[in-house]
Motif scaffolding. Structure first.
Motif, PDB file in Angstrom:
ATOM      1  N   GLU A 163       0.890  -1.305   0.171  1.00  0.00           N
ATOM      2  CA  GLU A 163       0.055   0.109   0.020  1.00  0.00           C
ATOM      3  C   GLU A 163       0.865   1.247  -0.145  1.00  0.00           C
ATOM      4  O   GLU A 163       0.596   2.245  -0.602  1.00  0.00           O
ATOM      5  CB  GLU A 163      -0.986  -0.283   1.227  1.00  0.00           C
ATOM      6  N   ASP A 164       1.988   1.217   0.826  1.00  0.00           N
ATOM      7  CA  ASP A 164       2.777   2.440   0.894  1.00  0.00           C
ATOM      8  C   ASP A 164       3.384   2.466  -0.481  1.00  0.00           C
ATOM      9  O   ASP A 164       3.567   3.631  -0.698  1.00  0.00           O
ATOM     10  CB  ASP A 164       4.045   2.103   1.839  1.00  0.00           C
ATOM     11  N   ASP A 166       1.972   1.667  -3.322  1.00  0.00           N
ATOM     12  CA  ASP A 166       1.054   2.162  -4.358  1.00  0.00           C
ATOM     13  C   ASP A 166       0.822   3.720  -4.099  1.00  0.00           C
ATOM     14  O   ASP A 166       0.390   4.546  -4.938  1.00  0.00           O
ATOM     15  CB  ASP A 166      -0.084   1.227  -4.311  1.00  0.00           C
ATOM     16  N   LYS A 167       0.978   4.130  -2.893  1.00  0.00           N
ATOM     17  CA  LYS A 167       0.434   5.550  -2.504  1.00  0.00           C
ATOM     18  C   LYS A 167       1.673   6.393  -2.962  1.00  0.00           C
ATOM     19  O   LYS A 167       1.100   7.563  -3.404  1.00  0.00           O
ATOM     20  CB  LYS A 167       0.433   5.879  -0.808  1.00  0.00           C
ATOM     21  N   ASP A 170       0.913   6.898  -6.488  1.00  0.00           N
ATOM     22  CA  ASP A 170      -0.176   8.051  -6.611  1.00  0.00           C
ATOM     23  C   ASP A 170       0.318   9.468  -6.501  1.00  0.00           C
ATOM     24  O   ASP A 170      -0.231  10.443  -7.245  1.00  0.00           O
ATOM     25  CB  ASP A 170      -1.361   7.675  -5.688  1.00  0.00           C
ATOM     26  N   THR A 171       1.250   9.587  -5.562  1.00  0.00           N
ATOM     27  CA  THR A 171       1.700  10.874  -5.295  1.00  0.00           C
ATOM     28  C   THR A 171       2.629  11.534  -6.653  1.00  0.00           C
ATOM     29  O   THR A 171       2.212  12.464  -6.665  1.00  0.00           O
ATOM     30  CB  THR A 171       2.932  10.775  -4.263  1.00  0.00           C
TER      31      THR A 171
END
Length: 352
Positions: A163-164, A166-167, A170-171
């Motif tokens: 998740e980190d 993937d975030k 996204d950033t």
């Protein structure tokens, strides 16, 4: 404090290497491309650029005016222009530093995901082993429950690390304004050597420091106040106050020079220490590689278990991550120095 007239090894070639992909519609973006996109989309930079343009207009209008403003007003315009130039260049620097840091984090977070995947395999093998022992009556129920709990806990850790990652993607997507299927290439870091001594670095930093310019102009303004007070025949007590303010402004200028000198010394020292750390972590990686190689050979010959192979892989990934983090630390420290001495073009190229 130790003499800083010494070799200073400076940064860095950042070569973008793409993660393998065969999707024809996938857009692969490297560091240089990402920087250009972020520069085009960053609102803070647009505002800083327009504010700077207005300051230049005010300065040029004053220079062309037949009724030129007083020396005091000219100095204030000069100070405002210098301030807005500093704000604009700082906005540029923040973009470059932030995006490079994001690309560094891509590799760090990917390695964390790989580490967690291997740790999960180890815990799953341990659960399999304990389950077999439990069936034979050689393991307690509590041991089996602990092994199951360890697997579930590691699954959660893996999920969070993914998740980190993937975030972060996204950033970068938000910063660049990209949409659709996008892949950001990782950085292959090569440390290059460059000689710079303390005195040279300090002189460059002094020549572009807004803080020094600010203190210098404020001292000039304080001096004008003293001359104005003399011309106007101000009372002695008032005149003494203006003189004191002039001295205060001068000492603040000297203090700013001393602070800048200490900052440059600290940055040179920190970069030197970062290089030494890289040397140590490089040796540790070589040891981890040799251990992983020998463990693989031993496994093929029946001397080691699959769990031991996975453990050696985890050690190798940890060594790779630690070395990469040490290299990244050096990069970020030298980027800060480049900015401090006014050589941002070394990190941003023609984007500056």
């Amino acid at each position: 404090m130790k003499q800083f007239t010494k070799m200073f090894f400076i940064l860095v070639v950042l070569v973008a290497i793409s993660i393998t992909s065969f999707a024809s519609d996938l857009k692969v973006v490297n560091l240089e491309e990402a920087l250009k996109m972020v520069f085009e989309n960053n609102i803070d930079l647009k505002i800083a650029n327009l504010t700077l343009a207005n300051s230049k207009i005010d300065w040029e209008k004053n220079q062309l005016s037949s009724n030129a403003d007083t020396r005091s007003q000219q100095l204030n315009l000069q100070l405002e222009l210098a301030k807005n130039e500093d704000v604009y260049h700082q906005a540029q620097y923040n973009i470059v530093y932030g995006v490079i840091n994001n690309f560094i984090e891509l590799t760090q977070k990917r390695l964390t995901v790989e580490l967690n995947k291997n740790q999960l395999q180890i815990k799953e093998l341990d659960l399999t082993r304990i389950t077999e022992l439990y069936k034979k009556g050689s393991a307690k129920t509590s041991e089996l429950m602990d092994a199951r709990s360890a697997v579930e806990s590691q699954k959660l850790t893996l999920h969070r690390s993914q998740e980190d990652y993937d975030k972060l993607i996204d950033t970068l997507m938000t910063k660049t304004g990209l949409e659709g299927e996008v892949e950001f290439s990782e950085l292959d870091i090569t440390i290059k050597a460059l000689e710079i001594n303390f005195q040279t670095a300090l002189e460059k930093a002094q020549s572009i420091s807004f803080n020094l310019k600010d203190k210098e102009i404020r001292h000039q303004l304080a001096n004008l106040e003293v001359e104005k007070a003399k011309v106007e025949g101000k009372p002695e007590l008032d005149l003494n106050k203006y003189v004191n303010n002039k001295e205060i402004a001068w000492y603040r200028y000297l203090q700013a020079k001393d602070d800048l000198s200490e900052t440059i010394k600290d940055q040179l020292w920190a970069s030197d220490q970062a290089l030494k750390t890289i040397e140590v972590k490089s040796v540790e990686l070589d040891i981890a590689k040799e251990n992983a190689k020998l463990t693989e050979i031993g496994y093929n010959q029946g001397f080691y278990t699959e769990t031991q192979v996975l453990q050696s892989t985890v050690s190798l990934l940890n060594a790779e991550k630690t070395l990469f983090s040490a290299q990244a630390d050096y990069i970020l420290k030298t980027i800060q120095l480049y900015h401090q001495i006014g050589e941002d073009e070394r990190i941003g190229g023609d984007l500056r």
